[in-house]
Design an enzyme around this catalytic site. Structure first.
Site, PDB file in Angstrom:
ATOM      1  N   MET A 221      18.453 -66.526  38.946  1.00 44.14           N
ATOM      2  CA  MET A 221      18.793 -67.913  38.651  1.00 44.14           C
ATOM      3  C   MET A 221      19.696 -68.024  37.429  1.00 44.14           C
ATOM      4  O   MET A 221      20.591 -68.879  37.383  1.00 44.14           O
ATOM      5  CB  MET A 221      17.512 -68.722  38.451  1.00 44.14           C
ATOM      6  CG  MET A 221      17.757 -70.211  38.252  1.00 44.14           C
ATOM      7  SD  MET A 221      18.638 -70.963  39.661  1.00 44.14           S
ATOM      8  CE  MET A 221      17.395 -70.804  40.934  1.00 44.14           C
ATOM      9  N   CYS A 222      19.506 -67.127  36.466  1.00 45.61           N
ATOM     10  CA  CYS A 222      20.352 -67.185  35.276  1.00 45.61           C
ATOM     11  C   CYS A 222      21.800 -66.888  35.623  1.00 45.61           C
ATOM     12  O   CYS A 222      22.727 -67.469  35.040  1.00 45.61           O
ATOM     13  CB  CYS A 222      19.843 -66.217  34.206  1.00 45.61           C
ATOM     14  SG  CYS A 222      19.783 -64.487  34.729  1.00 45.61           S
ATOM     15  N   THR A 223      22.002 -65.982  36.568  1.00 42.30           N
ATOM     16  CA  THR A 223      23.370 -65.662  37.006  1.00 42.30           C
ATOM     17  C   THR A 223      23.980 -66.838  37.744  1.00 42.30           C
ATOM     18  O   THR A 223      25.135 -67.219  37.509  1.00 42.30           O
ATOM     19  CB  THR A 223      23.360 -64.416  37.906  1.00 42.30           C
ATOM     20  OG1 THR A 223      22.830 -63.306  37.191  1.00 42.30           O
ATOM     21  CG2 THR A 223      24.770 -64.094  38.386  1.00 42.30           C
TER      22      THR A 223
END
Length: 443
Positions: A221-223
């Site tokens: 999700m951070c990407t």
């Protein structure tokens, strides 16, 4: 794509291997002189490659024509080939399940469909085509089963695998072989494919070799949110974050991968997202592929794998139960025998051991069930028996119960009253059966 066929008859009279068959024109429903001569050559005469115990007979053909029932799960690239081969091989009682609808991109390899069929259910169109073109064949479509149960390929195979295992009958611990319903599983991706034969309770099942199926790729999700590098990251951002936030088609309207308006909206927003990070490669087709989890397919590979599904009945010695095919650089095939796992969570008759410290939390157990390559569960519900009463430790499929049992996730196994040797019953959408685990405490 991944598809399965199974029947409820004796194992020795199941399938027929045929190559290079063409579709025939419609006509009367009666069998004309010489119609099944090509099939009789396999069933009514011996040869240098037939099994030593094979006895040529006329009953096998009548079994195919009048008795044998086949379920084909999926009517896409591989399914279209399979339906055609089955119908022209003498199988007349065929059922086909597919919840998908026909898209323009399907037409280059799913040859049972035509431009005027776009938007219609695949199962219905495929059944109509076969019934119209192959006299005497009766294909019954099922286009509207619960869609969420058939989202991913391994998910689908595991669910059917579990259902067939649940139908097995054991008498004093001995498997009654007449209760076995064979499962043929396989799939294709580009120029690669595989096919395997599973006799539930006797040979390795899907879950015995689950490590062969890599978990579905999910981007961090951070990407997706902060550091997108690929066009897929931009599409996933729109699908996961922007769609529920913007609600482009109203509250409560989920993203439908078969709705061109939905895909077009995701495509446009993905282009905008990509432009912000100087990412190229976002196309309408890629957008649809990411949203629908489409695996690239090649028509010739589908044809090869489909014909491998239709194996000889008892005429020829069987191959090892797993075959792989690759024609990326030349032609390569290899067969091997997938071994039955003694402690398989699906087909073994004993609970599977689960090793945890008494200080481990229920969340750690949940993570093990979902992250383990040998289990790959989706949304497990965990129950047990304490003091002679059933106790729900965590259940996430019903919102009200999930909220009530959520605090248990942070509690240790000791705090929950669990002891060494405790049996945990786990229900999950990947299988129709409840899976039993035996909790073993480690120091």
């Amino acid at each position: 794509m991944l598809f399965d066929i199974f029947t409820g008859q004796h194992v020795c009279k199941k399938f027929l291997l045929l190559l290079g068959i063409m579709l025939v024109d419609g006509g009367t429903t009666s069998d004309w002189q010489g119609r099944w001569d090509h099939v009789k050559k396999f069933l009514e005469r011996a040869g240098p490659f037939t099994h030593p115990d094979f006895e040529p007979n006329t009953e096998s053909l009548q079994f195919l024509l009048d008795t044998c029932k086949i379920l084909v799960v999926g009517a896409g690239g591989l399914g279209c080939e399979l339906l055609k081969d089955l119908a022209l091989s003498g199988f007349r009682h065929i059922h086909v399940v597919d919840m998908d609808t026909i898209d323009v991109s399907n037409l280059n390899r799913q040859f049972l469909f035509r431009p005027q069929d776009v938007g219609r259910p695949k199962a219905e169109v495929a059944a109509d085509f076969i019934n119209r073109r192959v006299p005497g064949c009766r294909v019954i479509p099922y286009p509207s089963l619960k869609r969420q149960c058939f989202c991913f390929h391994v998910f689908l195979s595991r669910w059917i695998n579990g259902m067939l295992l649940s139908l097995l009958v054991y008498e004093d611990g001995v498997l009654n072989t007449s209760s076995i319903i064979p499962l043929i599983d396989g799939g294709t991706e580009g120029f690669k494919g595989n096919a395997r034969v599973i006799l539930p309770g006797m040979t390795a099942c899907i879950d015995c070799t689950l490590e062969l199926y890599p978990p579905q790729i999910n981007f961090p999700m951070c990407t997706i949110a902060s550091m997108p590098r690929l066009p897929e990251h931009c599409i996933e951002y729109v699908r996961i974050l922007q769609w529920p936030k913007d609600k482009p088609f109203g509250d409560g309207v989920g993203l439908d991968g078969d709705d061109p308006k939905h895909i077009q909206w995701v495509f446009q927003r993905s282009l905008e997202r990509a432009a912000q990070f100087n990412i190229t490669g976002v196309t309408y087709r890629l957008t649809q592929g990411v949203v629908k989890r489409i695996i690239p397919a090649v028509a010739s590979t589908n044809a090869v794998i489909a014909v491998l599904y239709i194996c000889a009945d008892s005429a020829y010695g069987t191959l090892n139960n797993y075959l792989v095919f690759n024609d990326v650089d030349g032609l390569y095939t290899y067969t091997f025998e997938a071994e039955k796992k003694e402690n398989c969570s699906a087909c073994s008759q004993v609970p599977q051991d689960m090793h945890f410290s008494p200080s481990a939390t229920l969340q750690e157990v949940l993570n093990y069930l979902t992250d383990s390559t040998s289990l790959q569960m989706k949304s497990p519900d965990i129950t047990t028996t304490l003091d002679g009463r059933n106790k729900t430790l965590y259940l996430q499929t019903i919102a009200s119960i999930e909220e009530r049992t959520r605090p248990n996730l942070g509690r240790t196994l000791k705090e929950l009253g669990l002891v060494d040797g405790q049996e945990l019953a786990v229900a999950d959408v990947t299988t129709p059966q409840t899976v039993l685990f035996k909790l073993s405490f480690t120091s």
